[in-house]
Design a protein around this motif. Structure first.
Motif, PDB file in Angstrom:
ATOM      1  N   PRO A   1       0.835  -1.199   0.000  1.00  0.00           N
ATOM      2  CA  PRO A   1       0.000   0.000   0.000  1.00  0.00           C
ATOM      3  C   PRO A   1       0.870   1.250   0.000  1.00  0.00           C
ATOM      4  CG  PRO A   1      -0.740  -1.537   1.673  1.00  0.00           C
ATOM      5  CD  PRO A   1       0.559  -2.057   1.137  1.00  0.00           C
ATOM      6  N   GLN A   2       0.455   2.241  -0.717  1.00  0.00           N
ATOM      7  CA  GLN A   2       1.204   3.482  -0.765  1.00  0.00           C
ATOM      8  C   GLN A   2       0.229   4.647  -0.693  1.00  0.00           C
ATOM      9  OE1 GLN A   2       3.101   3.919  -4.642  1.00  0.00           O
ATOM     10  NE2 GLN A   2       1.840   2.276  -5.417  1.00  0.00           N
ATOM     11  N   ASP A   3       0.779   5.823  -0.607  1.00  0.00           N
ATOM     12  CA  ASP A   3      -0.040   7.015  -0.572  1.00  0.00           C
ATOM     13  C   ASP A   3      -0.722   7.160  -1.928  1.00  0.00           C
ATOM     14  OD1 ASP A   3      -1.208   9.443  -0.123  1.00  0.00           O
ATOM     15  OD2 ASP A   3       0.660  10.579  -0.148  1.00  0.00           O
ATOM     16  N   VAL A   4      -2.030   6.922  -1.981  1.00  0.00           N
ATOM     17  CA  VAL A   4      -2.741   6.931  -3.263  1.00  0.00           C
ATOM     18  C   VAL A   4      -2.751   8.312  -3.907  1.00  0.00           C
ATOM     19  CG1 VAL A   4      -4.151   4.918  -2.720  1.00  0.00           C
ATOM     20  CG2 VAL A   4      -5.009   7.197  -2.181  1.00  0.00           C
ATOM     21  N   SER A   5      -2.607   9.364  -3.122  1.00  0.00           N
ATOM     22  CA  SER A   5      -2.612  10.706  -3.709  1.00  0.00           C
ATOM     23  C   SER A   5      -1.366  10.958  -4.545  1.00  0.00           C
ATOM     24  CB  SER A   5      -2.760  11.776  -2.628  1.00  0.00           C
ATOM     25  OG  SER A   5      -1.645  11.756  -1.765  1.00  0.00           O
ATOM     26  N   ALA A   6      -0.327  10.148  -4.339  1.00  0.00           N
ATOM     27  CA  ALA A   6       0.901  10.303  -5.120  1.00  0.00           C
ATOM     28  C   ALA A   6       0.809   9.609  -6.474  1.00  0.00           C
ATOM     29  CB  ALA A   6       2.084   9.750  -4.335  1.00  0.00           C
ATOM     30  N   LEU A   7      -0.212   8.768  -6.663  1.00  0.00           N
ATOM     31  CA  LEU A   7      -0.365   8.036  -7.920  1.00  0.00           C
ATOM     32  C   LEU A   7      -1.074   8.883  -8.961  1.00  0.00           C
ATOM     33  CD1 LEU A   7      -1.613   4.589  -6.561  1.00  0.00           C
ATOM     34  CD2 LEU A   7       0.682   5.131  -7.379  1.00  0.00           C
ATOM     35  N   SER A   8      -0.697   8.686 -10.218  1.00  0.00           N
ATOM     36  CA  SER A   8      -1.456   9.314 -11.297  1.00  0.00           C
ATOM     37  C   SER A   8      -2.821   8.623 -11.373  1.00  0.00           C
ATOM     38  CB  SER A   8      -0.722   9.149 -12.634  1.00  0.00           C
ATOM     39  OG  SER A   8      -0.743   7.786 -13.041  1.00  0.00           O
ATOM     40  N   PHE A   9      -3.765   9.248 -12.045  1.00  0.00           N
ATOM     41  CA  PHE A   9      -5.090   8.635 -12.202  1.00  0.00           C
ATOM     42  C   PHE A   9      -4.952   7.262 -12.837  1.00  0.00           C
ATOM     43  CE2 PHE A   9      -8.732   7.640 -14.853  1.00  0.00           C
ATOM     44  CZ  PHE A   9      -9.752   7.672 -13.926  1.00  0.00           C
ATOM     45  N   GLU A  10      -4.131   7.174 -13.888  1.00  0.00           N
ATOM     46  CA  GLU A  10      -3.972   5.924 -14.619  1.00  0.00           C
ATOM     47  C   GLU A  10      -3.363   4.835 -13.747  1.00  0.00           C
ATOM     48  OE1 GLU A  10      -3.080   8.945 -15.706  1.00  0.00           O
ATOM     49  OE2 GLU A  10      -4.451   9.225 -17.393  1.00  0.00           O
ATOM     50  N   ASP A  11      -2.349   5.186 -12.943  1.00  0.00           N
ATOM     51  CA  ASP A  11      -1.722   4.206 -12.054  1.00  0.00           C
ATOM     52  C   ASP A  11      -2.686   3.761 -10.958  1.00  0.00           C
ATOM     53  OD1 ASP A  11       0.628   4.227 -13.508  1.00  0.00           O
ATOM     54  OD2 ASP A  11       1.634   5.663 -12.173  1.00  0.00           O
ATOM     55  N   ALA A  12      -3.464   4.692 -10.420  1.00  0.00           N
ATOM     56  CA  ALA A  12      -4.444   4.350  -9.389  1.00  0.00           C
ATOM     57  C   ALA A  12      -5.509   3.424  -9.955  1.00  0.00           C
ATOM     58  CB  ALA A  12      -5.082   5.625  -8.815  1.00  0.00           C
ATOM     59  N   LEU A  13      -5.963   3.697 -11.160  1.00  0.00           N
ATOM     60  CA  LEU A  13      -6.981   2.861 -11.786  1.00  0.00           C
ATOM     61  C   LEU A  13      -6.427   1.465 -12.077  1.00  0.00           C
ATOM     62  CD1 LEU A  13      -9.873   2.789 -12.807  1.00  0.00           C
ATOM     63  CD2 LEU A  13      -9.045   3.629 -15.005  1.00  0.00           C
ATOM     64  N   LYS A  14      -5.194   1.399 -12.545  1.00  0.00           N
ATOM     65  CA  LYS A  14      -4.558   0.110 -12.825  1.00  0.00           C
ATOM     66  C   LYS A  14      -4.457  -0.715 -11.547  1.00  0.00           C
ATOM     67  CE  LYS A  14      -0.340  -1.912 -14.727  1.00  0.00           C
ATOM     68  NZ  LYS A  14       0.992  -1.638 -15.256  1.00  0.00           N
ATOM     69  N   ARG A  15      -4.014  -0.097 -10.451  1.00  0.00           N
ATOM     70  CA  ARG A  15      -3.896  -0.804  -9.169  1.00  0.00           C
ATOM     71  C   ARG A  15      -5.279  -1.244  -8.687  1.00  0.00           C
ATOM     72  NH1 ARG A  15      -2.041  -4.498  -6.073  1.00  0.00           N
ATOM     73  NH2 ARG A  15      -2.181  -4.034  -3.867  1.00  0.00           N
ATOM     74  N   LEU A  16      -6.283  -0.398  -8.854  1.00  0.00           N
ATOM     75  CA  LEU A  16      -7.640  -0.754  -8.451  1.00  0.00           C
ATOM     76  C   LEU A  16      -8.126  -1.976  -9.237  1.00  0.00           C
ATOM     77  CD1 LEU A  16     -10.115  -0.158  -6.743  1.00  0.00           C
ATOM     78  CD2 LEU A  16     -10.797   1.558  -8.436  1.00  0.00           C
ATOM     79  N   GLU A  17      -7.839  -2.013 -10.527  1.00  0.00           N
ATOM     80  CA  GLU A  17      -8.224  -3.167 -11.347  1.00  0.00           C
ATOM     81  C   GLU A  17      -7.514  -4.434 -10.876  1.00  0.00           C
ATOM     82  OE1 GLU A  17      -7.242  -1.633 -15.213  1.00  0.00           O
ATOM     83  OE2 GLU A  17      -9.221  -0.712 -15.473  1.00  0.00           O
ATOM     84  N   GLU A  18      -6.236  -4.328 -10.497  1.00  0.00           N
ATOM     85  CA  GLU A  18      -5.500  -5.479  -9.967  1.00  0.00           C
ATOM     86  C   GLU A  18      -6.160  -5.996  -8.689  1.00  0.00           C
ATOM     87  OE1 GLU A  18      -1.537  -4.042  -9.307  1.00  0.00           O
ATOM     88  OE2 GLU A  18      -1.076  -3.930 -11.450  1.00  0.00           O
TER      89      GLU A  18
END
Length: 83
Positions: free
Chosen positions: A6-23
């Motif tokens: 887990p990491q600070d989600v605010s540091a992720l780009s939208f695309e990276d956050a969405l990719k992690r959410l899909e995983e």
């Protein structure tokens, strides 16, 4: 697919956050996560979902819609979604 810590989600780009959410969704749907891991993944997924929604809302607020006059010529702009 390797687990990510887990990491600070605010540091992720939208695309990276969405990719992690899909995983996370794929892993939870597969049933391969133990209960404690599934709870941790669900909590991380919830934070990612909230972050993605906030970024989409902010992007939508910045988009402007071109307004057309009766003759079809542009007359100005209005916020996206305004009637």
């Amino acid at each position: 697919m390797a687990d990510q810590t887990p990491q600070d989600v605010s540091a992720l780009s939208f695309e990276d956050a969405l990719k992690r959410l899909e995983e996370i969704v794929r892993k939870l749907e597969s049933g391969e996560a133990a209960l404690d891991e599934a709870i941790r993944l669900y909590e991380e997924g919830d934070r990612l979902k909230q972050q993605c929604e906030a970024r989409l809302k902010a992007a939508q607020a910045r988009i402007e819609q071109i307004q057309l006059g009766p003759n079809g010529a542009p007359t100005g702009t209005a916020p996206f979604g305004a009637d």
